[in-house]
Design an enzyme around this catalytic site. Structure first.
Site, PDB file in Angstrom:
ATOM      1  N   ARG A 238       0.844  -1.190   0.000  1.00  0.00           N
ATOM      2  CA  ARG A 238       0.000   0.000   0.000  1.00  0.00           C
ATOM      3  C   ARG A 238       0.882   1.244   0.000  1.00  0.00           C
ATOM      4  O   ARG A 238       1.947   1.271   0.633  1.00  0.00           O
ATOM      5  CB  ARG A 238      -0.891   0.033   1.247  1.00  0.00           C
ATOM      6  CG  ARG A 238      -2.128  -0.835   1.137  1.00  0.00           C
ATOM      7  CD  ARG A 238      -3.159  -0.257   0.173  1.00  0.00           C
ATOM      8  NE  ARG A 238      -4.349  -1.066   0.091  1.00  0.00           N
ATOM      9  CZ  ARG A 238      -4.559  -2.042  -0.801  1.00  0.00           C
ATOM     10  NH1 ARG A 238      -3.645  -2.332  -1.690  1.00  0.00           N
ATOM     11  NH2 ARG A 238      -5.696  -2.712  -0.814  1.00  0.00           N
ATOM     12  N   HIS A 286      -1.240   0.993  -9.723  1.00  0.00           N
ATOM     13  CA  HIS A 286      -1.975   0.107  -8.798  1.00  0.00           C
ATOM     14  C   HIS A 286      -2.695  -0.999  -9.568  1.00  0.00           C
ATOM     15  O   HIS A 286      -3.925  -1.133  -9.495  1.00  0.00           O
ATOM     16  CB  HIS A 286      -2.967   0.904  -7.938  1.00  0.00           C
ATOM     17  CG  HIS A 286      -3.407   0.154  -6.705  1.00  0.00           C
ATOM     18  ND1 HIS A 286      -3.704   0.762  -5.515  1.00  0.00           N
ATOM     19  CD2 HIS A 286      -3.597  -1.176  -6.486  1.00  0.00           C
ATOM     20  CE1 HIS A 286      -4.067  -0.145  -4.623  1.00  0.00           C
ATOM     21  NE2 HIS A 286      -4.020  -1.347  -5.197  1.00  0.00           N
TER      22      HIS A 286
HETATM   23  P1  NDP Z   1      -2.044 -11.500   4.262  1.00  0.00           P
HETATM   24  O1  NDP Z   1      -2.935 -11.019   5.364  1.00  0.00           O
HETATM   25  O2  NDP Z   1      -2.175 -12.902   3.809  1.00  0.00           O
HETATM   26  O3  NDP Z   1      -0.518 -11.302   4.691  1.00  0.00           O
HETATM   27  C1  NDP Z   1      -0.066 -10.183   5.374  1.00  0.00           C
HETATM   28  C2  NDP Z   1       1.328 -10.459   5.886  1.00  0.00           C
HETATM   29  O4  NDP Z   1       1.841  -9.279   6.497  1.00  0.00           O
HETATM   30  C3  NDP Z   1       1.367 -11.567   6.948  1.00  0.00           C
HETATM   31  O5  NDP Z   1       2.502 -12.364   6.768  1.00  0.00           O
HETATM   32  C4  NDP Z   1       1.493 -10.771   8.256  1.00  0.00           C
HETATM   33  O6  NDP Z   1       2.170 -11.458   9.294  1.00  0.00           O
HETATM   34  C5  NDP Z   1       2.325  -9.605   7.801  1.00  0.00           C
HETATM   35  N1  NDP Z   1       2.174  -8.461   8.684  1.00  0.00           N
HETATM   36  C6  NDP Z   1       1.069  -7.724   8.933  1.00  0.00           C
HETATM   37  N2  NDP Z   1       1.329  -6.761   9.826  1.00  0.00           N
HETATM   38  C7  NDP Z   1       2.630  -6.898  10.151  1.00  0.00           C
HETATM   39  C8  NDP Z   1       3.497  -6.206  11.028  1.00  0.00           C
HETATM   40  N3  NDP Z   1       3.069  -5.172  11.768  1.00  0.00           N
HETATM   41  N4  NDP Z   1       4.778  -6.616  11.132  1.00  0.00           N
HETATM   42  C9  NDP Z   1       5.214  -7.670  10.406  1.00  0.00           C
HETATM   43  N5  NDP Z   1       4.447  -8.379   9.541  1.00  0.00           N
HETATM   44  C10 NDP Z   1       3.167  -7.981   9.432  1.00  0.00           C
HETATM   45  O7  NDP Z   1      -2.240 -10.479   3.068  1.00  0.00           O
HETATM   46  P2  NDP Z   1      -2.007 -10.746   1.505  1.00  0.00           P
HETATM   47  O8  NDP Z   1      -0.696 -11.374   1.316  1.00  0.00           O
HETATM   48  O9  NDP Z   1      -3.186 -11.404   0.919  1.00  0.00           O
HETATM   49  O10 NDP Z   1      -1.991  -9.237   0.959  1.00  0.00           O
HETATM   50  C11 NDP Z   1      -1.031  -8.307   1.413  1.00  0.00           C
HETATM   51  C12 NDP Z   1      -1.350  -6.910   0.942  1.00  0.00           C
HETATM   52  O11 NDP Z   1      -1.075  -6.785  -0.443  1.00  0.00           O
HETATM   53  C13 NDP Z   1      -2.808  -6.470   1.039  1.00  0.00           C
HETATM   54  O12 NDP Z   1      -3.151  -6.107   2.344  1.00  0.00           O
HETATM   55  C14 NDP Z   1      -2.853  -5.298   0.080  1.00  0.00           C
HETATM   56  O13 NDP Z   1      -2.519  -4.111   0.765  1.00  0.00           O
HETATM   57  C15 NDP Z   1      -1.761  -5.623  -0.923  1.00  0.00           C
HETATM   58  N6  NDP Z   1      -2.310  -5.909  -2.249  1.00  0.00           N
HETATM   59  C16 NDP Z   1      -1.977  -5.075  -3.290  1.00  0.00           C
HETATM   60  C17 NDP Z   1      -2.437  -5.333  -4.552  1.00  0.00           C
HETATM   61  C18 NDP Z   1      -2.013  -4.493  -5.702  1.00  0.00           C
HETATM   62  O14 NDP Z   1      -2.551  -4.652  -6.809  1.00  0.00           O
HETATM   63  N7  NDP Z   1      -1.039  -3.605  -5.533  1.00  0.00           N
HETATM   64  C19 NDP Z   1      -3.321  -6.463  -4.839  1.00  0.00           C
HETATM   65  C20 NDP Z   1      -3.599  -7.281  -3.687  1.00  0.00           C
HETATM   66  C21 NDP Z   1      -3.108  -6.994  -2.447  1.00  0.00           C
HETATM   67  P3  NDP Z   1       1.567 -12.812   9.929  1.00  0.00           P
HETATM   68  O15 NDP Z   1       1.665 -13.848   8.841  1.00  0.00           O
HETATM   69  O16 NDP Z   1       2.459 -13.112  11.063  1.00  0.00           O
HETATM   70  O17 NDP Z   1       0.145 -12.503  10.310  1.00  0.00           O
HETATM   71  C1  OXD Z   2      -6.140  -5.317  -3.328  1.00  0.00           C
HETATM   72  C2  OXD Z   2      -5.682  -4.346  -4.316  1.00  0.00           C
HETATM   73  O1  OXD Z   2      -6.098  -5.050  -2.127  1.00  0.00           O
HETATM   74  O2  OXD Z   2      -5.970  -4.517  -5.525  1.00  0.00           O
HETATM   75  O3  OXD Z   2      -6.564  -6.414  -3.749  1.00  0.00           O
HETATM   76  O4  OXD Z   2      -5.013  -3.375  -3.958  1.00  0.00           O
END
Ligand code: NDP
Ligand code: OXD
Length: 323
Positions: A238, A286
């Protein structure tokens, strides 16, 4: 009037790129009315019996106007755009987790890693100059790729990058066990993770803990003894996690070798942003992993069916963690 059906209607509040989305939901949920919020507003439709809402960046207060709401679906994997509503009702929030979306993110991240490792920007410039010149080409195994956020998307990217021969490390809140990937967890291990990272990939969700995390103090902790002697930043998480003024100054003074950015503090990225102007910065709008309408509609239909048949919903957001 909303078309009367035996089943409660589904509200779609999808502000951008609406093309094909309503049709996809009508195909996946043929027995219920699919109502677009904009249509409901222009036609003055009552939304009293809406139990399910599929949303992207809903306006604050929208949910408070849906008295029968039972489940909220995020159009994307991220939910920061939903949980920011101070009047968010206490109903399950389901995020979008799907192999189509995951595959798209893997493609984007791997493409960006390779673009930098293989010096593609340099070759693009040389081609424009009709210049036949080979630059030093370190191999994949010489790079340490560090993935911040080792969740659904981070793990999928880690697997493919490891298979390509990169040394892969991951950082998350909790430790992970993955073949070929070294896991770092929590604040205590963040500096160790950063000091072993030549290419940093951010796939963290945006929460109060991750807002502004990609700032100069963090970027200065990245390794400077890798093949390029300065690190590369790749961010598809993000834009709220990045401090763009710091990224610009780190690119200017060589703290960063290059970057690939798909998300920004302000989207669309303003035309006057200096980020547009760097040779070794790749900007995409994005789109790293867009939500395919048919896959999204199938996911929502599956979860509604589970919910109405008394099975637990999948991919429910933990509201205390914010992701
Ligand atoms: P998940 O919830 O599966 O994974 C999030 C990861 O981040 C987990 O490993 C979690 O740790 C870790 N995490 C969260 N907070 C912290 C912290 N404070 N410190 C350390 N690690 C942390 O999410 P996804 O993988 O499905 O998606 C990730 C992000 O990708 C979305 O939230 C979105 O913002 C972004 N995204 C962007 C897109 C784009 O087109 N640019 C498309 C889709 C998603 P733990 O495993 O220990 O819980
Ligand atoms: C998502 C994105 O969160 O597209 O899936 O950013």
């Amino acid at each position: 009037m909303i078309k009367a059906t035996e089943h409660p209607p589904v509200l779609l509040d999808i502000k951008w790129d609406i093309v094909g989305k309503k049709e996809a939901f009508e195909a996946a949920l043929p027995d219920r009315a699919i109502v677009l919020l904009d249509e409901a507003r222009t036609q003055n439709l009552a939304l009293d019996d809406v139990r399910y809402a599929v949303v992207w960046q809903p306006e604050p207060g929208l949910f408070a106007s849906l008295p029968s709401l039972e489940v909220i679906f995020s159009l994307g994997a991220g939910v920061d755009h939903v949980v920011r509503d101070p009047q968010l009702p206490d109903v399950p929030l389901v995020r979008f987790v799907d192999s189509d979306l995951t595959g798209r993110m893997v493609e984007w991240v791997v493409l960006q890693v390779l673009m930098h490792q293989r010096r593609q920007r340099t070759y693009d410039r040389q081609q424009r100059e009709r210049n036949w010149h080979e630059v030093p080409q370190p191999a994949a195994h010489q790079f340490r790729v560090g993935i911040m956020g080792l969740g659904t998307l981070g793990q999928a990217c880690a697997k493919v990058l490891a298979a390509l021969g990169f040394q892969v490390n991951g950082w998350a809140r909790t430790a992970k066990t993955m073949d070929g990937v070294t896991s770092f967890a929590g604040q205590d291990q963040l500096d160790g993770f950063l000091s072993h990272t030549d290419i940093l990939v951010n796939l963290l969700p945006l929460t109060e803990d991750t807002r502004g995390i990609l700032s100069r103090p963090l970027l200065e902790k990245l390794a400077r003894n890798g093949p390029f002697k300065a690190p590369v930043l790749i961010n598809a998480g993000r834009g709220g996690s990045q401090v763009e003024a710091d990224i610009v100054s780190c690119l200017q003074d060589g703290t960063l070798f290059g970057a690939s950015l798909d998300v920004f503090e302000t989207e669309p990225l303003p035309k006057e942003s200096p980020l547009w102007g760097f040779d070794n910065v790749i900007i995409t709008p994005h789109m790293a992993a867009v939500s395919d309408p048919a896959a999204l509609a199938r996911h929502v239909a599956k979860q509604i069916s589970r919910y109405e048949n008394g099975q637990p919903l999948e991919h429910v957001v933990d509201r205390s963690r914010g992701y």
